[in-house]
Design a protein around this motif. Structure first.
Motif, PDB file in Angstrom:
ATOM      1  N   ASP A  58       0.857  -1.186   0.000  1.00  0.00           N
ATOM      2  CA  ASP A  58       0.000   0.000   0.000  1.00  0.00           C
ATOM      3  C   ASP A  58       0.896   1.240   0.000  1.00  0.00           C
ATOM      4  O   ASP A  58       0.725   2.165   0.790  1.00  0.00           O
ATOM      5  CB  ASP A  58      -0.934  -0.020   1.223  1.00  0.00           C
ATOM      6  CG  ASP A  58      -1.933   1.137   1.210  1.00  0.00           C
ATOM      7  OD1 ASP A  58      -2.201   1.671   0.117  1.00  0.00           O
ATOM      8  OD2 ASP A  58      -2.434   1.507   2.284  1.00  0.00           O
ATOM      9  N   ASP A 191      -2.063   8.799  10.522  1.00  0.00           N
ATOM     10  CA  ASP A 191      -2.892   8.069   9.570  1.00  0.00           C
ATOM     11  C   ASP A 191      -4.100   7.432  10.277  1.00  0.00           C
ATOM     12  O   ASP A 191      -3.943   6.834  11.348  1.00  0.00           O
ATOM     13  CB  ASP A 191      -2.006   6.956   8.974  1.00  0.00           C
ATOM     14  CG  ASP A 191      -2.623   6.276   7.781  1.00  0.00           C
ATOM     15  OD1 ASP A 191      -2.903   6.965   6.791  1.00  0.00           O
ATOM     16  OD2 ASP A 191      -2.809   5.040   7.839  1.00  0.00           O
ATOM     17  N   HIS A 317      -2.928  12.465  -1.600  1.00  0.00           N
ATOM     18  CA  HIS A 317      -2.491  11.285  -2.350  1.00  0.00           C
ATOM     19  C   HIS A 317      -3.580  10.211  -2.472  1.00  0.00           C
ATOM     20  O   HIS A 317      -3.339   9.179  -3.081  1.00  0.00           O
ATOM     21  CB  HIS A 317      -1.278  10.688  -1.632  1.00  0.00           C
ATOM     22  CG  HIS A 317      -1.632  10.204  -0.265  1.00  0.00           C
ATOM     23  ND1 HIS A 317      -1.970  11.076   0.754  1.00  0.00           N
ATOM     24  CD2 HIS A 317      -1.769   8.956   0.248  1.00  0.00           C
ATOM     25  CE1 HIS A 317      -2.289  10.385   1.832  1.00  0.00           C
ATOM     26  NE2 HIS A 317      -2.169   9.101   1.555  1.00  0.00           N
ATOM     27  N   ASP A 318      -4.741  10.437  -1.871  1.00  0.00           N
ATOM     28  CA  ASP A 318      -5.835   9.462  -1.958  1.00  0.00           C
ATOM     29  C   ASP A 318      -6.984   9.970  -2.818  1.00  0.00           C
ATOM     30  O   ASP A 318      -8.000   9.295  -2.951  1.00  0.00           O
ATOM     31  CB  ASP A 318      -6.406   9.171  -0.551  1.00  0.00           C
ATOM     32  CG  ASP A 318      -5.414   8.430   0.337  1.00  0.00           C
ATOM     33  OD1 ASP A 318      -4.611   7.638  -0.188  1.00  0.00           O
ATOM     34  OD2 ASP A 318      -5.456   8.652   1.566  1.00  0.00           O
TER      35      ASP A 318
END
Ligand code: GLC
Length: 541
Positions: A58, A191, A317-318
């Motif tokens: 990931d 996160d 970034h998502d």
């Protein structure tokens, strides 16, 4: 712990920023090389996505060693140099702490699998799985070796959730945070941190894929306070931000109000789901402006009243590039990029700029599934086919929604591979790089507008500190808000559409002063005309 609200953060996806070794993967020395560029932009802090040893299932969010640098990105000496060069330029670093889960290749998980009871208690093991769905598809539990037990993985099967109930786990994780703090970083991004608190007894939860069973649990606040006290809490100038998955305003006030001693600010994602049909990501729908406006207003006002603090952003970034989602990018890229920027940089909270946003980068426009590498996109494509979509339909959805849209290499110039690498890039650059690149854009209107917005936040306390109040709430084209600080007022008007709009101003604003606009400044009067995607900020002192 209060933060400096004049600061602006810039996010770098290290894998895609600048490769200095020809491996096709960006590295820390590439970031060092580009620090003067970021100084010119004017940002204060850089959030780096994970660069630690990881099998990269990931893209680094599957960490196998928390306190080292993955050799693809360079060495610890490079890291230290990067922090030192940054310090000289007035740029600090914020590191990504992935503490909800670790890679199944991490020594803790390997020891647990080998039968070590001490490490087995580092993970969430049960005799029976619950019905929770993994955020990357499928059931959230997987067999734990041949023990007959199952381990929880809210994300990929190689990302095992850590057991925060175990004090030894907390101690190890706080050590990690302190390790990087002692290296001179001045911030952390945590996160999916609102998922760390799991109940002792885990139960089936058919609602919303099981999310209510593990999201924003009360004990999470206790863990955050423990972490704060054990690590960064007493540092001055520190900034921490929690990534909050499917969260609520009530919780975000608790997470971020300074007296709570948890975090400085929170990312929430509700405003980035306004183009999800029935709340589902893998669908196609035009964005719902009314909903976007409603969310900005409720979060803006309620966080303001509750003394909470938002992290403000459209890109990361998502997420696919905001320009492709919220504006007519074919005809109004510059106007749209600058309007979106004003709509958050003048708002209440800390603005985040995702690499490439400052030059108006857009989605890459890939041609085939083989161009994608993201595990979530690849799983989603299979799921869409299984649901009965044709390969063409499924591909169209991936093209619009994939996380790879924002992960393509930074576009530095028009040379081969956008000036990112001399080797073969790990992910293809976007097709637009021959025209949209730093070399072309650095003297252009988008970059300059970002510079102005960053500077204004430093110069005007009303931007950094003022309260937030909704304005023109019922307007169907304009998202508008006021900032208020003592006797000063700032009105920010953002036309989210490709049409002209006429607005009636109050007498005081009609006599006010134009602070910034992305169109040549017009003289103010009772009636003001906004051009397509125009932002106009009016100050009354
Ligand atoms: C966060 C990250 C995302 C990652 C996930 C699991 O949402 O931003 O990139 O896949 O957490 O760590």
């Amino acid at each position: 712990m209060t933060i400096d609200k004049r600061k602006v953060v810039y996010q770098i996806y290290p894998k895609s920023y600048k490769d200095t070794t020809g491996t096709g993967v960006g590295d820390l020395r590439g970031i060092i090389e580009k620090l003067p560029y970021l100084k010119e932009l004017g940002i204060d802090m850089i959030w780096l996505n994970p660069f630690y040893p990881s099998p990269q299932r990931d893209n680094g969010y599957d960490i196998s060693d928390y306190t080292a640098v993955h050799p693809d990105f360079g060495s610890m000496a490079d890291f230290e140099e990067m922090v030192a060069v940054g310090q000289d330029l007035g740029i600090d670093f914020m590191l990504d702490m992935v503490l909800n889960h670790c890679s199944t290749e991490h020594e803790w998980f390997q020891k647990a699998l080998a039968g070590d009871k001490y490490y087995q208690d580092f993970f969430i093991l049960r005799d029976q799985p619950t019905d929770w769905v993994s955020k990357f598809g499928g059931n959230a539990w997987a067999p734990f070796g041949d023990t007959g037990k199952y381990y929880l993985h809210l994300f990929d099967v190689t990302q095992a959730d850590l057991n925060w109930r175990n004090p030894h786990v907390r101690k190890e994780l706080f050590k990690v945070v302190n390790f990087w703090k002692d290296k001179g970083v001045k911030g952390f991004r945590f996160d999916v941190i609102n998922l760390i608190g799991k109940d002792e007894v885990l139960e089936d939860c058919p609602v919303n894929d099981g999310k209510p069973a593990y999201t924003d649990r009360p004990i999470t606040h206790d863990y955050l306070r423990m972490m704060n006290n054990a690590t960064f809490g007493s540092e001055t100038g520190f900034m921490t931000v929690g990534e909050m998955s499917a969260t609520t305003i009530e919780n975000c006030i608790l997470y971020t109000a300074p007296e709570r001693e948890e975090l400085s600010m929170a990312f929430n994602f509700h405003h980035l789901k306004v183009d999800y049909k029935d709340g589902q990501k893998w669908t196609l729908m035009d964005f719902d402006f009314e909903e976007l406006k409603r969310l900005f207003h409720t979060w803006g006002e309620e966080m303001s009243v509750g003394n909470g603090w938002n992290a403000l952003f459209y890109n990361n970034h998502d997420q696919p590039r905001a320009l492709n989602r919220f504006v007519d990018v074919k005809n109004f890229r510059t106007e749209g990029a600058t309007m979106l920027a004003a709509s958050i940089h003048l708002s209440r909270g800390t603005p985040y700029i995702y690499m490439g946003e400052e030059i108006g980068m857009i989605d890459p426009d890939f041609d085939s599934m083989s161009d994608y590498v993201d595990v979530e996109s690849i799983n989603a494509y299979q799921m869409l086919l299984e649901q009965g979509h044709s390969p063409e339909q499924a591909f169209k959805i991936i093209q619009a929604k994939s996380r790879d849209n924002s992960r393509t290499p930074m576009q530095w110039d028009a040379s081969l591979n956008a000036g990112f690498t001399s080797g073969k890039p790990w992910l293809k650059p976007g097709k637009s790089y021959t025209t949209i690149n730093v070399e072309n854009e650095k003297t252009g209107p988008i970059f300059r507008f970002y510079q102005d917005l960053i500077r204004l936040r430093k110069e005007l306390p009303i931007i950094a500190e003022g309260d937030y109040k909704a304005a023109y709430k019922d307007h169907d084209k304009v998202y508008a808000f006021e900032r208020v600080l003592a006797d000063e007022k700032l009105l920010v008007l953002n036309n989210f559409f490709a049409e002209e709009v006429v607005l009636e101003l109050s007498d005081e604003y009609a006599r006010g002063q134009v602070l910034i606009s992305n169109y040549p400044t017009t003289k103010l009067a009772k009636k003001v005309k906004l051009q397509p995607y125009q932002s106009l900020a009016i100050l009354v002192q």
